[in-house]
Motif scaffolding. Structure first.
Motif, PDB file in Angstrom:
ATOM      1  N   HIS A  89      38.110  85.899   4.230  1.00  0.00           N
ATOM      2  CA  HIS A  89      38.401  85.070   5.394  1.00  0.00           C
ATOM      3  C   HIS A  89      39.360  85.804   6.326  1.00  0.00           C
ATOM      4  N   THR A  92      43.461  85.583  11.450  1.00  0.00           N
ATOM      5  CA  THR A  92      43.665  85.938  12.851  1.00  0.00           C
ATOM      6  C   THR A  92      42.728  87.066  13.224  1.00  0.00           C
ATOM      7  N   PRO A 118      38.691  81.994  13.298  1.00  0.00           N
ATOM      8  CA  PRO A 118      40.004  82.639  13.222  1.00  0.00           C
ATOM      9  C   PRO A 118      40.823  82.369  14.488  1.00  0.00           C
TER      10      PRO A 118
END
Length: 292
Positions: A89, A92, A118
């Motif tokens: 994952h 950012t 994100p």
């Protein structure tokens, strides 16, 4: 100093007794007491005042408690972030691109992101260094030249180059203009270190033509502002501003490419975002910008 001993200290401070803290932590009372004394020795501080079987925070303990609490909270956030990274994952997404691309392509695309995407961050880069930003912490780079060897990438779009004229200009009723017609007019152009200018220069040279009257700008927006004042024709890749009328410059365009590190832990997520960005470009500018 271990996080475990910090947790013991905070638990005792909150519970008021070692017995209650040990029960909450599911450890034995002697183990918790021993760990807290070890923490005090490591810190060189007396964190508690022992008073008839109860523990009261000392002045040093009261000063240290918020620091310990903050450190434990940060450790929990770090562990959660590490778990997200391990799962691929991307908390950012940092995108590096030239300023014009950020303004006219990336920013409108970011407005379409949802809460499950994100958190975006952007980094303006000069064109020559945009792909180098990947080695400096960016997750995704967007440039106007093909990505270098060693990176993964994808063509994003073939965007048009625009000639902008004010509403009263004789060309205001047209939708396109040739390079041959442009070179005879006063032109407001980006400096040669910008890709739109380079693309136009190549087209002019290939047609064996020469500019008649050129004024250079480091800001495409300023070039459009001057065009709005009637001082010339702004030739840039930006979206229209100042109520200017756009004419597509025939045979000249700007190709955009996306690139990322092939071994990035979230390469699959980045590729998915890039695919959405490419589809967004087509939806925004029309199917003609689909790269060949």
């Amino acid at each position: 100093m271990e996080l475990r001993t910090l947790r013991y200290f905070v638990a005792i401070a909150e519970a008021g007794t070692v017995t209650a803290a040990a029960a909450a932590l599911h450890f034995t009372q002697p183990s918790v007491s021993r760990q807290v004394r070890q923490l005090e020795r490591q810190l060189g501080l007396e964190l508690f005042v022992r008073d008839e079987g109860r523990l009261r925070l000392s002045a040093a303990g009261r000063a240290f408690l918020p620091l310990a609490t903050q450190l434990l909270a940060q450790a929990e956030r770090t562990q959660a972030a590490a778990a997200a990274i391990a799962a691929g994952h991307l908390p950012t997404l940092t995108i590096a691109a030239p300023a014009t691309t950020l303004t006219d392509v990336v920013a409108p695309f970011l407005a379409t992101l949802g809460p499950g995407d994100p958190m975006p961050a952007v980094r303006a880069e000069v064109p020559i260094s945009v792909y180098g930003a990947l080695a400096r912490g960016a997750d995704l780079a967007i440039g106007a030249t093909p990505w270098p060897a060693g990176l993964d990438g994808r063509p994003l779009a073939d965007l048009p180059l625009w000639a902008y004229v004010p509403a009263g200009h004789p060309w205001a009723g047209r939708s396109e203009v040739s390079v041959e017609a442009l070179v005879g007019e006063p032109l407001l152009l980006p400096t040669p270190d910008y890709y739109p200018r380079r693309a136009l220069d190549v087209a002019v040279a290939s047609a064996r033509l020469a500019y008649r009257d050129v004024h250079e700008f480091t800001s495409a927006e300023v070039a459009q502002a001057v065009a709005a004042s009637g001082r010339g024709i702004a030739v840039v890749s930006d979206d229209a501003r100042f109520d200017l009328h756009p004419l597509r410059v025939l045979g000249v365009g700007i190709s955009l490419y996306a690139a990322w590190e092939p071994d990035h832990y979230a390469a699959t997520t980045i590729r998915a975002v890039v695919e959405r960005l490419a589809a967004f470009c087509v939806a925004r500018y029309g199917p003609e910008v689909t790269p060949l």
